[in-house]
Structures are given as C-alpha cells and as structure tokens.
Design a protein around this motif. Structure first.
Motif, PDB file in Angstrom:
ATOM      1  N   HIS A  34       0.832  -1.202   0.000  1.00 37.83           N
ATOM      2  CA  HIS A  34       0.000   0.000   0.000  1.00 37.83           C
ATOM      3  C   HIS A  34       0.872   1.260   0.000  1.00 37.83           C
ATOM      4  N   THR A  35       1.971   1.196  -0.745  1.00 41.43           N
ATOM      5  CA  THR A  35       2.847   2.355  -0.913  1.00 41.43           C
ATOM      6  C   THR A  35       3.077   2.579  -2.400  1.00 41.43           C
ATOM      7  N   VAL A  36       3.565   3.758  -2.738  1.00 40.25           N
ATOM      8  CA  VAL A  36       3.844   4.081  -4.136  1.00 40.25           C
ATOM      9  C   VAL A  36       5.161   3.441  -4.571  1.00 40.25           C
ATOM     10  N   SER A  37       6.186   3.552  -3.722  1.00 34.07           N
ATOM     11  CA  SER A  37       7.517   3.073  -4.094  1.00 34.07           C
ATOM     12  C   SER A  37       7.665   1.565  -3.939  1.00 34.07           C
ATOM     13  N   GLY A  38       6.858   0.949  -3.068  1.00 34.29           N
ATOM     14  CA  GLY A  38       7.000  -0.471  -2.789  1.00 34.29           C
ATOM     15  C   GLY A  38       8.056  -0.788  -1.748  1.00 34.29           C
ATOM     16  N   ASP A  39       8.829   0.217  -1.354  1.00 33.46           N
ATOM     17  CA  ASP A  39       9.888   0.017  -0.353  1.00 33.46           C
ATOM     18  C   ASP A  39      10.258   1.369   0.251  1.00 33.46           C
ATOM     19  N   PRO A  40       9.334   1.989   0.988  1.00 29.92           N
ATOM     20  CA  PRO A  40       9.603   3.344   1.464  1.00 29.92           C
ATOM     21  C   PRO A  40      10.736   3.417   2.483  1.00 29.92           C
ATOM     22  N   ALA A  41      11.545   4.452   2.356  1.00 28.42           N
ATOM     23  CA  ALA A  41      12.575   4.748   3.346  1.00 28.42           C
ATOM     24  C   ALA A  41      11.949   5.453   4.545  1.00 28.42           C
ATOM     25  N   ALA A  42      10.856   6.186   4.289  1.00 28.76           N
ATOM     26  CA  ALA A  42      10.175   6.911   5.372  1.00 28.76           C
ATOM     27  C   ALA A  42       8.726   7.179   4.972  1.00 28.76           C
ATOM     28  N   ILE A  43       7.877   7.250   5.991  1.00 28.99           N
ATOM     29  CA  ILE A  43       6.508   7.741   5.839  1.00 28.99           C
ATOM     30  C   ILE A  43       6.360   8.787   6.927  1.00 28.99           C
ATOM     31  N   THR A  44       6.109  10.023   6.519  1.00 32.07           N
ATOM     32  CA  THR A  44       6.150  11.148   7.443  1.00 32.07           C
ATOM     33  C   THR A  44       4.807  11.859   7.535  1.00 32.07           C
ATOM     34  N   PHE A  45       4.356  12.066   8.773  1.00 31.99           N
ATOM     35  CA  PHE A  45       3.239  12.947   9.058  1.00 31.99           C
ATOM     36  C   PHE A  45       3.855  14.229   9.589  1.00 31.99           C
ATOM     37  N   GLU A  46       3.829  15.308   8.812  1.00 30.17           N
ATOM     38  CA  GLU A  46       4.357  16.569   9.318  1.00 30.17           C
ATOM     39  C   GLU A  46       3.418  17.066  10.408  1.00 30.17           C
ATOM     40  N   PRO A  47       3.932  17.284  11.639  1.00 29.16           N
ATOM     41  CA  PRO A  47       3.090  17.441  12.829  1.00 29.16           C
ATOM     42  C   PRO A  47       2.480  18.828  13.043  1.00 29.16           C
ATOM     43  N   LEU A  48       1.655  19.263  12.078  1.00 24.53           N
ATOM     44  CA  LEU A  48       0.956  20.534  12.207  1.00 24.53           C
ATOM     45  C   LEU A  48      -0.147  20.608  11.167  1.00 24.53           C
ATOM     46  N   PRO A  49      -1.199  21.396  11.440  1.00 25.46           N
ATOM     47  CA  PRO A  49      -2.221  21.590  10.409  1.00 25.46           C
ATOM     48  C   PRO A  49      -1.571  22.156   9.146  1.00 25.46           C
ATOM     49  N   ILE A  53       1.501  14.477   4.469  1.00 29.98           N
ATOM     50  CA  ILE A  53       1.723  13.066   4.740  1.00 29.98           C
ATOM     51  C   ILE A  53       2.435  12.576   3.489  1.00 29.98           C
ATOM     52  N   VAL A  54       3.680  12.172   3.661  1.00 25.58           N
ATOM     53  CA  VAL A  54       4.509  11.912   2.495  1.00 25.58           C
ATOM     54  C   VAL A  54       5.316  10.625   2.671  1.00 25.58           C
ATOM     55  N   GLU A  55       5.368   9.866   1.597  1.00 23.84           N
ATOM     56  CA  GLU A  55       6.222   8.686   1.513  1.00 23.84           C
ATOM     57  C   GLU A  55       7.495   9.107   0.800  1.00 23.84           C
ATOM     58  N   THR A  56       8.631   8.729   1.373  1.00 21.92           N
ATOM     59  CA  THR A  56       9.910   8.964   0.718  1.00 21.92           C
ATOM     60  C   THR A  56      10.428   7.613   0.251  1.00 21.92           C
ATOM     61  N   GLY A  57      10.611   7.488  -1.035  1.00 17.26           N
ATOM     62  CA  GLY A  57      11.082   6.235  -1.605  1.00 17.26           C
ATOM     63  C   GLY A  57      12.559   6.025  -1.344  1.00 17.26           C
ATOM     64  N   PRO A  58      13.069   4.825  -1.640  1.00 19.20           N
ATOM     65  CA  PRO A  58      14.487   4.537  -1.416  1.00 19.20           C
ATOM     66  C   PRO A  58      15.413   5.422  -2.249  1.00 19.20           C
ATOM     67  N   ASP A  59      14.893   5.981  -3.347  1.00 22.99           N
ATOM     68  CA  ASP A  59      15.677   6.876  -4.203  1.00 22.99           C
ATOM     69  C   ASP A  59      15.544   8.339  -3.790  1.00 22.99           C
ATOM     70  N   GLY A  60      14.798   8.600  -2.694  1.00 25.22           N
ATOM     71  CA  GLY A  60      14.610   9.972  -2.219  1.00 25.22           C
ATOM     72  C   GLY A  60      13.396  10.668  -2.810  1.00 25.22           C
ATOM     73  N   ALA A  61      12.735  10.041  -3.784  1.00 22.27           N
ATOM     74  CA  ALA A  61      11.542  10.647  -4.387  1.00 22.27           C
ATOM     75  C   ALA A  61      10.415  10.708  -3.355  1.00 22.27           C
ATOM     76  N   GLU A  62       9.687  11.811  -3.355  1.00 25.03           N
ATOM     77  CA  GLU A  62       8.575  11.991  -2.420  1.00 25.03           C
ATOM     78  C   GLU A  62       7.243  11.763  -3.129  1.00 25.03           C
ATOM     79  N   HIS A  63       6.330  11.080  -2.410  1.00 23.25           N
ATOM     80  CA  HIS A  63       4.998  10.787  -2.926  1.00 23.25           C
ATOM     81  C   HIS A  63       3.993  11.280  -1.889  1.00 23.25           C
TER      82      HIS A  63
END
Length: 142
Positions: A34-49, A53-63
């Motif tokens: 259930h990810t875009v990259s298939g192997d995320p390096a990170a999934i981040t919830f930026e903690p503010l309104p 919510i961003v997935e960072t792929g192993p190549d650094g690409a953000e989704h």
C-alpha cells in the motif's frame, strides 16, 4: 448518501504510544503493498495543520499521500487522504485515540465518499478491506 467508513479496535498500549506509533513509526508497520515506491525509506506525518503526509522512496523521491487538517496529540488526528489518487479525489480521515481500561480504543472514520460520484461506494468498500489489513499490522506493531 454514502455512510462513513468506521474502523474501531482496542489496543494494549497507552494513548500516547498508540498515537506515536501511528504518526511517527508508520514506516515500521505500513504494508509495502500500500505504498507508491513499494519500499519506502520513510513515511512522514508533518506534525501541524497543513503538514504533508509523504512517503519517501528509497531513491529519495517523495509521494504525497495527504495533508494534515488537525494535529492534536495524543488524542486526535484528522487529514485529507489521497494515496493512489489525485488530490481532487481526497477523502477525509479522522483518527481518535481514547483511554479504555489499561489500553486505548482507536477509532478511524473516513468520509467524503459522496464527493467521488459513482466511484464512491465501490471505493469505500475496497478501502474498508484495505484498512482491515493495515490496522492488523498496526496492532501487531504496538
């Protein structure tokens, strides 16, 4: 009107720990299917309104998966959600974490299906099955 999708379950964890694992340790339990990259390096919830919510792929690409609407640790999180879809097709997810006995009741409610027209009901049904699989991994991670 398409009714909200509600998933509710109890976990053997404090409210603060349950919130933290959902928002800060998501990459440790979120299924790679259930990810875009298939192997995320990170999934981040930026903690503010307004945070992303961003997935960072192993190549650094953000989704971009969504945007935080309300950030109220440790009891509540609300966000626009459009993983795998255009932002114009976003639904809204609210997750609450409330004490119950020695643990926490986690309640996820997803709304906005009517905005998707005829695709709303089938997408709601598919999403219900996806949340069941995703939340079982979350429970195991706790």
């Amino acid at each position: 009107m398409i009714e909200p999708l509600v998933v509710e379950f109890d976990v053997d964890a404090s409210v603060a720990h349950a919130f933290d694992v959902w928002t800060r340790k998501c990459v440790t339990w979120w299924p790679t299917s259930h990810t875009v990259s298939g192997d995320p390096a990170a999934i981040t919830f930026e903690p503010l309104p307004g945070g992303r919510i961003v997935e960072t792929g192993p190549d650094g690409a953000e989704h971009l998966w969504g945007e935080v609407l309300d950030w109220e640790p440790p009891g509540r999180l609300r966000f626009l959600w459009h993983l795998f879809f255009d932002r114009s097709e976003a639904t809204e997810v609210e997750i609450t974490f409330n004490p119950r006995g020695d643990g926490t009741v986690v309640r996820l409610e997803q709304t906005g299906w009517d905005n998707l027209g005829p695709a709303g009901r089938p997408r709601r049904d598919r999403t219900g099955a996806a949340w069941a699989a995703i939340t079982s991994r979350y429970i195991a991670a706790l």
